[in-house]
Design an enzyme around this catalytic site. Structure first.
Site: not given
Lengths: 272, 272
Positions: A123, A165, A192
């Site tokens: 992330s 994401h 993800e």
């Protein structure tokens, strides 16, 4: 290892298992940098459990809460001795504000280049890996001039911009905004529970649950430079590649349209 | 005029206004075919009001509820005399089951080719315009082998597959599934309240609120043929074009990467 966030930490742990293997196995030394996060202890607890489940004994939490921490030789020694270095999610701007240009930053570069340690980021930790980092940006239905801001990242990988994401948050439009405005940078979108593994000088592999999307705007014809702010650009000829989990290429063996991407990610280069 | 659904019918009516203008203005004859819809009277009422607001006096509702209706010369005469023919949304499979191959179908082709009447389709009416029609398909985060089914459409435009509500319903993955499996067809995704205007032999224009996305998979390298059902294909080198509202090109004047698209949509060709 560039992870798109949301990797499984409790069940099959595909991505984290591979991270441990690549770093040399459960006997090696692992450090988790939670600097990006505002809830570092909670995040550490999650990874502590996950790495313990994977049999890792030598696991350390490095929060590095200030630039003083990130220049503290005792703390930085943890990075210098680690075989696996993992940067968690949170806010990539916070991560860079604290460790950019510090001894911790230097130690990570040396770990990767001189010792072949494995660096993973998920992330925010993934976004921060590139030299030009996607700092923030609106996710909208269409590309929009001025909607995405780049910042300085760690530069562990150059000439790319990494978004995470990716499919789950429908971020293609913002990645297209980046490549339309910066055609010399390749856009990389990682889903993800999915990781792009880059082995310097050797090759790439996609593992996990989703796919990696690559947007190549080098030949794109666009009017973005002439648009007012917030205008939607015309884009003609963006080259799009989708590499689902299982895709794996050695340098020099990838199909021709991937050659530039392969060169950029597997070779160090001085150009930003 | 291929409309991505959800065109404004009560306020600025950008798309419908242009439709009326193209057909020759408010004095011309307009017919609305609601065959795709299960609530034809409700849909007609909406367009009846919208076209009345635009000053159109000669506006007719043609539901064509059966193949007998679609072969009824009296009803078909409405199409034969119309300057503007509008196909509403609903289910494109219903539209084709009822009018495919009927006198109504023939009358639309003649209207377009012989008389230069304007044919507009929105949503299901847009999908049905191409020869190979996107009949149904899963909208997922990634392309998926077997997730999209094509059917026979009207063939008012060939060698393309049209999807609608495109950005709003995040349908790129399903359009990529189509072009990966059928690289000889160009994928066209049209946003809501947005229209692609194709003037045969002349040029194209995008109007309305959104954009038109074109996916060209002619040079794409993919493993889709060798995958099991439901597998996510690797796609290397999909050419993507984004034409926002305001994009406008005459045949022969578009940038080279658009030349194939321009040729396909503005020229009639016998290849499917």
């Amino acid at each position: 290892m560039i992870i798109g966030g949301g990797e499984d930490r409790t069940d099959d742990k595909t991505v984290l298992t591979r991270f441990v293997e690549m770093a040399g196995g459960a006997e090696c030394r692992f450090v988790v940098i939670t600097t990006a996060s505002r809830v570092p202890d909670k995040v550490w607890e999650m990874y502590d459990t996950a790495f313990a489940d994977l049999g890792v004994a030598a696991r350390k939490h490095l929060h590095l809460d200030s630039r003083a921490d990130a220049n503290n030789r005792e703390l930085v020694a943890e990075i210098e001795q680690a075989d696996g270095i993992f940067m968690t999610g949170g806010d990539q701007k916070r991560l860079m504000a604290i460790i950019g240009g510090t001894l911790a930053d230097e130690a990570m570069h040396r770990a990767l280049i001189e010792r072949g340690a494995v660096i993973a980021g998920t992330s925010a930790g993934a976004s921060a890996m590139s030299n030009h980092m996607l700092a923030d940006g609106k996710t909208d239905l269409h590309p929009e001039k001025g909607a995405v801001h780049l910042g300085a990242g760690l530069g562990l990988i150059n000439r790319v911009v990494i978004d995470q994401h990716f499919s789950q948050r429908h971020r293609l439009a913002r990645l297209l905004t980046v490549v339309a405005s910066n055609p010399h940078l390749l856009g990389i979108g990682i889903d993800e529970d999915t990781a792009l593994i880059v082995t310097p000088g050797s090759g790439i592999e996609v593992i996990g649950d989703g796919a990696v999307t690559i947007a190549d705007g080098r030949d794109t014809i666009t009017n973005i430079a002439d648009l007012p702010q917030h205008g939607c650009p015309e884009l003609i000829d963006v080259r799009l590649h989708l590499l689902p989990s299982g895709s794996r290429y050695q340098t020099g063996e990838a199909p021709a349209p991937l050659a530039h991407f392969m060169h950029i990610v597997t070779h160090r280069n001085t150009l930003s």
